[in-house]
Design a protein around this motif. Sequence first.
Motif, PDB file in Angstrom:
ATOM      1  N   MET A   1      60.988  28.396   7.777  1.00 26.88           N
ATOM      2  CA  MET A   1      62.155  29.007   8.403  1.00 26.88           C
ATOM      3  C   MET A   1      61.856  29.444   9.838  1.00 26.88           C
ATOM      4  O   MET A   1      62.674  29.303  10.734  1.00 26.88           O
ATOM      5  N   VAL A   2      60.639  29.987  10.022  1.00 23.10           N
ATOM      6  CA  VAL A   2      60.250  30.435  11.362  1.00 23.10           C
ATOM      7  C   VAL A   2      60.236  29.241  12.317  1.00 23.10           C
ATOM      8  O   VAL A   2      60.679  29.339  13.461  1.00 23.10           O
ATOM      9  N   LYS A   4      62.020  26.633  12.160  1.00 22.49           N
ATOM     10  CA  LYS A   4      63.394  26.264  12.472  1.00 22.49           C
ATOM     11  C   LYS A   4      63.930  27.169  13.580  1.00 22.49           C
ATOM     12  O   LYS A   4      64.595  26.706  14.515  1.00 22.49           O
ATOM     13  N   LEU A   5      63.615  28.462  13.476  1.00 24.30           N
ATOM     14  CA  LEU A   5      64.057  29.415  14.500  1.00 24.30           C
ATOM     15  C   LEU A   5      63.422  29.056  15.844  1.00 24.30           C
ATOM     16  O   LEU A   5      64.090  29.049  16.885  1.00 24.30           O
ATOM     17  N   GLU A   8      65.096  25.956  17.150  1.00 23.29           N
ATOM     18  CA  GLU A   8      66.448  26.236  17.640  1.00 23.29           C
ATOM     19  C   GLU A   8      66.406  27.029  18.940  1.00 23.29           C
ATOM     20  O   GLU A   8      67.238  26.825  19.821  1.00 23.29           O
ATOM     21  N   ASN A   9      65.441  27.943  19.052  1.00 25.24           N
ATOM     22  CA  ASN A   9      65.305  28.714  20.292  1.00 25.24           C
ATOM     23  C   ASN A   9      65.016  27.792  21.470  1.00 25.24           C
ATOM     24  O   ASN A   9      65.580  27.951  22.547  1.00 25.24           O
ATOM     25  N   LYS A  11      65.678  24.623  21.608  1.00 24.50           N
ATOM     26  CA  LYS A  11      66.833  23.747  21.787  1.00 24.50           C
ATOM     27  C   LYS A  11      67.983  24.476  22.478  1.00 24.50           C
ATOM     28  O   LYS A  11      68.782  23.869  23.186  1.00 24.50           O
ATOM     29  N   HIS A  12      68.026  25.778  22.262  1.00 25.65           N
ATOM     30  CA  HIS A  12      69.128  26.585  22.786  1.00 25.65           C
ATOM     31  C   HIS A  12      69.127  26.601  24.317  1.00 25.65           C
ATOM     32  O   HIS A  12      70.176  26.736  24.939  1.00 25.65           O
ATOM     33  N   ARG A 268      67.784  41.586  22.148  1.00 27.15           N
ATOM     34  CA  ARG A 268      68.680  41.959  21.042  1.00 27.15           C
ATOM     35  C   ARG A 268      68.310  41.196  19.764  1.00 27.15           C
ATOM     36  O   ARG A 268      68.312  41.757  18.672  1.00 27.15           O
ATOM     37  N   GLU A 269      67.973  39.917  19.937  1.00 29.61           N
ATOM     38  CA  GLU A 269      67.608  39.125  18.760  1.00 29.61           C
ATOM     39  C   GLU A 269      66.325  39.647  18.110  1.00 29.61           C
ATOM     40  O   GLU A 269      66.195  39.635  16.882  1.00 29.61           O
ATOM     41  N   ILE A 272      67.344  42.465  16.099  1.00 37.15           N
ATOM     42  CA  ILE A 272      67.965  42.040  14.830  1.00 37.15           C
ATOM     43  C   ILE A 272      66.869  41.713  13.808  1.00 37.15           C
ATOM     44  O   ILE A 272      66.917  42.147  12.650  1.00 37.15           O
ATOM     45  N   LEU A 273      65.881  40.968  14.253  1.00 36.26           N
ATOM     46  CA  LEU A 273      64.781  40.596  13.340  1.00 36.26           C
ATOM     47  C   LEU A 273      64.083  41.850  12.831  1.00 36.26           C
ATOM     48  O   LEU A 273      63.744  41.955  11.647  1.00 36.26           O
ATOM     49  N   ALA A 278      61.429  42.593  10.028  1.00 37.04           N
ATOM     50  CA  ALA A 278      60.318  41.814  10.594  1.00 37.04           C
ATOM     51  C   ALA A 278      59.332  42.760  11.275  1.00 37.04           C
ATOM     52  O   ALA A 278      59.737  43.604  12.073  1.00 37.04           O
ATOM     53  N   TYR A 282      55.293  39.197  12.612  1.00 39.86           N
ATOM     54  CA  TYR A 282      56.324  38.168  12.453  1.00 39.86           C
ATOM     55  C   TYR A 282      56.880  37.765  13.814  1.00 39.86           C
ATOM     56  O   TYR A 282      57.007  36.571  14.125  1.00 39.86           O
ATOM     57  N   ASP A 364      72.134  45.038  25.847  1.00 31.49           N
ATOM     58  CA  ASP A 364      73.224  44.078  26.084  1.00 31.49           C
ATOM     59  C   ASP A 364      72.865  43.140  27.207  1.00 31.49           C
ATOM     60  O   ASP A 364      72.323  43.552  28.207  1.00 31.49           O
TER      61      ASP A 364
ATOM     62  N   LEU B 100      70.944  30.203  15.155  1.00 28.43           N
ATOM     63  CA  LEU B 100      70.843  29.706  13.775  1.00 28.43           C
ATOM     64  C   LEU B 100      72.217  29.536  13.136  1.00 28.43           C
ATOM     65  O   LEU B 100      73.169  30.229  13.494  1.00 28.43           O
ATOM     66  N   ILE B 112      61.898  36.797   5.955  1.00 27.64           N
ATOM     67  CA  ILE B 112      61.240  38.031   6.413  1.00 27.64           C
ATOM     68  C   ILE B 112      60.799  38.858   5.200  1.00 27.64           C
ATOM     69  O   ILE B 112      59.737  39.472   5.200  1.00 27.64           O
TER      70      ILE B 112
END
Lengths: 364, 223
Positions: A1-2, A4-5, A8-9, A11-12, A268-269, A272-273, A278, A282, A364, B100, B112
């Motif tokens: 999963m990590v 993938k993150l 995606e990061n 790729k973003h 911010r992300e 969230i983690l 996390a 992590y 923000d 995601l 997590i």
Amino acid sequence: MVYKLVYENLKHRPARTLLSALAIGLGVTMMLTLVGLGEGMMDDQANRARGVGADLVVRAPGSSVVGMGSLSMNQNILNYLRSQPHVVMATPVGIHSTGGVSSIMGVNFDEFSAMGGGFKFREGGKFADQGEVIIDDLYAREKKLRVGSTLNTMNRDWRVAGVFASGKLGRVMIPLTLLQELASANGKITMVYVKLDDSSQTSAVIAGLKKDLPEYPIYAMDELIKQFSVSNLPELNAFIGVVVALSVLFGFLVVFLAMYTAVLERTREIGILKALGAGPGYVLGILLRETVLLAVIGSAAGILMSYGTRWLISTFIPASFVQAIVYSWWPISAAITLCSAVLGVLYPALKAAKQDALDSLSYD
Amino acid sequence: MAIIEIQNLRKTFRSGDVDVHAVAGVDLRVEKGEFLAVVGKSGSGKSTLFHVLGGLTPPTSGTVKIDGKDLTAMNEAGRTRLRRESVGFVFQKYNLLPTLTVRDNLEIARDISGVKGPWGEQFLDVIRILGIEGKMDRKPRQLSGGEQQRVAIARAIVNQPAILLADEPTGNLDTENSNLVLGLLKHLNKKFGQTVLMITHDPEAAAFADRTVQMRDGLLHGA
């Protein structure tokens, strides 16, 4: 999963990912190009030395085995060499530097040609005694010359009389006597190539010569060719060390800036983690993986770009430089890049790992 | 059985040269399976209470127990573990990871927490109730606010936490979506016995809860 993150990061922000990878790759390209130039030019010299067709070479006392040399050896040595057992031919060569890595070579054409099995002319033929020059095809391509063109070197204009296939020691050749005269070195030569009637006698002949000429470096051609190695060029090795250090610094700065920006942007992300539970490890792991992936992409890009530099060199300056692709340096340069990238991400990653969850969520 | 026990909780911030007593001695007991709303105006201290209960910031003094774990004695690592194991958050701004998909936003919460394997039947049921089963491969930016908040609710309970903390969960939503989200929170509370503590300034939202307490000047009234 990590993973993938991480994927995606990256790729973003495709532009940033691409630019970071390319910047990381530049360091790899710098290393591979420099090492490739060292290896390539040594291989090229070895191939050209092989093309002479000699069994051994006698150089001037005190001269370097892989250096260009100068007109410093008395040509009277020729008579002595020609009188030795098993020697069927001894031809002198004079080399005169014309600046940088360029040089002009003086030869007794018929003798030199006969020793190496003849010149293969792409166009034209041998030079006349005065005012004419022959060049190899790589030099012709680099300088955009052909038969009849004018080449200015040693402060005078020369007419190109012939273009020969490269692999005959020199790229630009004139009669030896003319070179000696122009260089104010009458009777002086740089080296003598010797051909034997039986190559298996090379060691015995060299042993005999060394008895009479103890101060002269004398090498069997096989031995000489082995000496054309980057390891025999301490200055180049030092330069490679400098480029490696610069690449490490470059990679460090690129990753530092890219990841520092990424951490700020993702505050911010990260919050969230952390809110999801996390821990610092992590978060650290995500950024480290992202950096390793960037370094891997950058290394691959750097390897590809080294093919680009080789193409540029072989297209535009094929006579001045030759770049080899040194596969053994792929993992070395990738490992160096990886280390510098990991060093570069440490501060941003630790900063992210230590970020307060609440402060990050309020960002923000 | 109490899932949240708070005694004389205080949280003081330093703002310049002044001490701000955001939470000034709160006592509260929330039973397992209860849906409690903490209502208060801006600056009443309700968000600070939310942050302390969620382990996002340590209390200054007092006793706070979540599912039997004493939060007062916890260091940062302990509070991280608490967030991982015992608390699920729903924020006003949804706070989904934008890179995601919905599925991966749910998966990362499981990752997590170290949870592996396929989703359980109960969670699949939750997803159906929340109406997001057809949105799994979409990124947050492809969802409406109401849909994002429903995903956030799913993420908050994917690991079956002891408590679900919701901070102004309808603050960014219109009335229709607000009612939908609040109705879903109530439904999940009733169907699965999920304890919910919701912070809100809106009495209409609070009306969905089983019990409401008021927060004013750092103190709870009606607890």
